[in-house]
Each structure stands twice: as C-alpha cells, then as structure tokens.
Design a protein around this motif. Structure first.
Motif, PDB file in Angstrom:
ATOM      1  N   GLU A  52       0.757   2.610  15.198  1.00 44.05           N
ATOM      2  CA  GLU A  52       1.383   2.319  16.435  1.00 44.05           C
ATOM      3  C   GLU A  52       2.565   2.989  16.650  1.00 44.05           C
ATOM      4  N   GLU A  75       6.033  -2.685   4.709  1.00 44.69           N
ATOM      5  CA  GLU A  75       4.548  -2.700   4.699  1.00 44.69           C
ATOM      6  C   GLU A  75       3.583  -2.153   3.542  1.00 44.69           C
ATOM      7  N   GLY A  85       4.840  -5.541   8.376  1.00 51.15           N
ATOM      8  CA  GLY A  85       3.469  -5.486   8.707  1.00 51.15           C
ATOM      9  C   GLY A  85       2.775  -6.149   7.251  1.00 51.15           C
ATOM     10  N   LYS A 104       4.323  -4.466  13.274  1.00 53.10           N
ATOM     11  CA  LYS A 104       3.171  -3.680  13.488  1.00 53.10           C
ATOM     12  C   LYS A 104       1.683  -4.445  13.401  1.00 53.10           C
ATOM     13  N   GLN A 105       1.755  -5.280  12.506  1.00 51.84           N
ATOM     14  CA  GLN A 105       0.263  -5.778  12.325  1.00 51.84           C
ATOM     15  C   GLN A 105       0.576  -7.024  11.434  1.00 51.84           C
ATOM     16  N   ASP A 115     -10.325  -6.786  15.718  1.00 48.24           N
ATOM     17  CA  ASP A 115      -8.814  -6.318  15.469  1.00 48.24           C
ATOM     18  C   ASP A 115      -8.576  -7.124  13.884  1.00 48.24           C
ATOM     19  N   LYS A 131      -6.834  -5.702  11.501  1.00 47.68           N
ATOM     20  CA  LYS A 131      -5.744  -5.378  10.906  1.00 47.68           C
ATOM     21  C   LYS A 131      -4.500  -6.340  11.645  1.00 47.68           C
ATOM     22  N   GLY A 151      -3.344  -6.259  14.576  1.00 47.02           N
ATOM     23  CA  GLY A 151      -2.412  -5.049  15.301  1.00 47.02           C
ATOM     24  C   GLY A 151      -2.390  -5.429  16.768  1.00 47.02           C
ATOM     25  N   ARG A 195       8.350  -4.368  19.419  1.00 45.16           N
ATOM     26  CA  ARG A 195       7.919  -3.421  19.157  1.00 45.16           C
ATOM     27  C   ARG A 195       9.078  -2.458  19.644  1.00 45.16           C
TER      28      ARG A 195
END
Ligand code: SF4
Length: 296
Positions: A8, A184, A212, A244-245, A265, A267, A269, A281
């Motif tokens: 992303e 992450e 994340g 991010k996630q 989805d 993950k 995200g 973000r």
C-alpha cells in the motif's frame, strides 16, 4: 497512479536480486523465503547460498517509470528489494554498484531502501567506491561524505524493542534525505524514546513509520494497542504514520477480543474495515531540488 506493487505504501517494487539470510525475529516467517521454497525454487535461503540476480529486461523497468514520472511531472516511489536485503553482504558488490547507478539515473523516482542490516552500510559503500564501477563510486563516495542521494529514502525494520534500540541509533547516524521505519511484523510495543541517542544531531531525525501485523497461517499475535502507542509517539514527534495492516492474527487488548477477518482480506489491510482510530495512512512529502534549481 499505475502500480506494479500490492504494497500500500509504494508505487512499485523492484528486486535487483533474490535471496537472503534470516537475521532477526522479524525474519522468522519470511514470505520471500516461503515463496521460493514452496513455489518458485529459484534460490535457497541462507548463509553461503548464492543470490540470484534478476534479468536485464527486468532491470530496464525503472527507466520506464522514470520517463513516465518525468512526463507527468510527478514522483513515484520504488520499494527496493522485497525479496532480499539491499545491504546483504553476500551479494556480489558489482550488483550493488549497478543498483546505485540505476538510482542515480532515475532522479524522478524515490527509492525506498529498507534494510535489517544498517550496520553494513559503510562497509558496503566503501566496497563500491573501491570497485570504481559505472560511476556508482561517485554516488557512494558522496554519500559516505555526508551527501545523501536526494531520491533515496533510507529505512530500517524494527519488529521489537531490542531491534529498535539496536537499529534506530544506527539509522540516525547515516546520511539520508528521509529516514523511515518499517515496524512490520510488529511483535511487541516499542518505546521510541529509549532508542534516540542523546548525541544525535536534531536534523538526523525520523520522518516516517509504517506499522503492521504479520500475515500468513503462522502469523504471530499483533495487538492494536501497540499500533496506537506507536502512532501516538509519532504524532508527538512530528513523524508521519502509516498503518498498513492488522495481519492475520490481531487482537485489541483494549477491548479483550480477537479481530474478525474477512476472508477477502486475510491480511487486514482494508482501510475501511480497520478501527476508525487506526485509519491513518500518512506519507511524508519531500521537496527535492531538480537540476534547474526548482523544487518539486
Ligand atoms: S531480511 Fe527480509 S528478505 Fe531477508 S530473511 Fe529477513 S525478512 Fe527475509
């Protein structure tokens, strides 16, 4: 903006080579290693195993992105080495020199160079200087001399407090136009204040943190409270924050329940599905001098 990346926070990903060795807990479920072992069998992971350079045709892509960005008068971000580490010392030094030459010839692209090995930066650049290869030594020598390339964002991964306290002080000593952290997979809460050495110059600051949780079947737990804490610390320090996630195994200890994941989805995200207070973000902006002295 067209993109070849599912990540992303970048427009493109570019892998100059593939292969690496695990160095810290964040590597435990390395998706690149997993992908190579299960599907592509192109390289074996680990110390002493040869890395695999990507093709000459593939290496031409950034020049195309550069031309497009130049025509459009904008900048595009390139995350370099999602399947490797650009400061891996087992990579032939000529490959790194070629990468630096490519970065030098694509000034409209912002190259996001992320590493878990910031301690290798100086040694690797000195090796490039000694190699005197296609002009890369000029960039490396200038960088070692404190003149960082304006189209490089320099980042390090911090997955836990121990790595934060080891890698952030190193990152802060390296010359960089923009510095970032990839938190992450985040494995525990991080206290950034404990990572800032008192002797670091105030202009050697952090600009961006990406946060994340881990994804995949074996994903380790990610607590949204760790992300909230990091976001708060970033806000207080004027550092842009990018959530991010949630990853595949997230909990929210403030509410004592596990996050429910949509099968579409896995993950976590999808920004709209995130708790409202984490729908952040931010991407830092950068004013880069162009050759004619104007700024973008
Ligand atoms: S540094 Fe990155 S690419 Fe290398 S093993 Fe660790 S997670 Fe994988």
């Amino acid at each position: 903006m067209a993109s070849n990346s599912k990540i992303e926070w970048t427009t493109h990903t570019f892998n100059p080579w593939i292969g690496c060795t695990e160095v810290s807990p964040g590597c435990a479920h390395c998706y690149a290693k997993d992908m190579m072992e299960r599907r592509y069998h192109r390289v074996e992971w680990g110390a002493g195993k040869p890395r695999s350079r990507t093709t000459a045709d593939y290496w031409k892509q950034p020049a195309r992105w550069q031309r497009r960005a130049q025509l459009a008068g904008n900048r595009e971000r390139v995350f370099c080495a999602s399947l490797a580490d650009w400061l891996d010392h087992e990579v032939p030094i000529a490959w790194l020199a070629d990468l630096l030459t490519l970065i030098q010839t694509t000034p409209q692209l912002d190259w996001l160079l992320l590493t878990k090995r910031p301690e290798h930066w100086s040694e690797r650049l000195h090796e490039v200087v000694r190699l005197k290869h296609k002009g890369a030594d000029t960039l490396a020598a200038a960088w070692l001399d404190g003149k960082a390339p304006t189209n490089v964002w320099l980042g390090t991964t911090v997955e836990n407090q121990a790595q934060a306290e080891r890698r952030i002080p190193l990152l802060l000593t390296l010359p960089a136009t923009l510095r970032f952290l990839s938190c992450e997979p985040l494995l525990e809460a991080i206290n950034l204040l404990k990572c800032l050495p008192s002797n670091v110059r105030s202009e050697n600051r952090l600009h961006w943190a990406i946060c994340g949780g881990e994804s995949g079947k074996e994903a380790r737990t990610f607590d949204l409270q760790w992300a909230r804490s990091l976001r708060g610390q970033c806000q207080a320090a004027g550092v842009s924050f990018f959530f991010k996630q949630t990853g595949s195994h997230a909990i929210d200890s403030s509410e004592q329940h596990a996050m429910q994941h949509s099968l579409k989805d896995p993950k976590g995200g999808n920004l709209a599905a995130l708790p409202e207070d984490l729908q952040t973000r931010e991407i830092p902006t950068q004013r880069v001098p162009l050759r004619n002295g104007e700024v973008l």
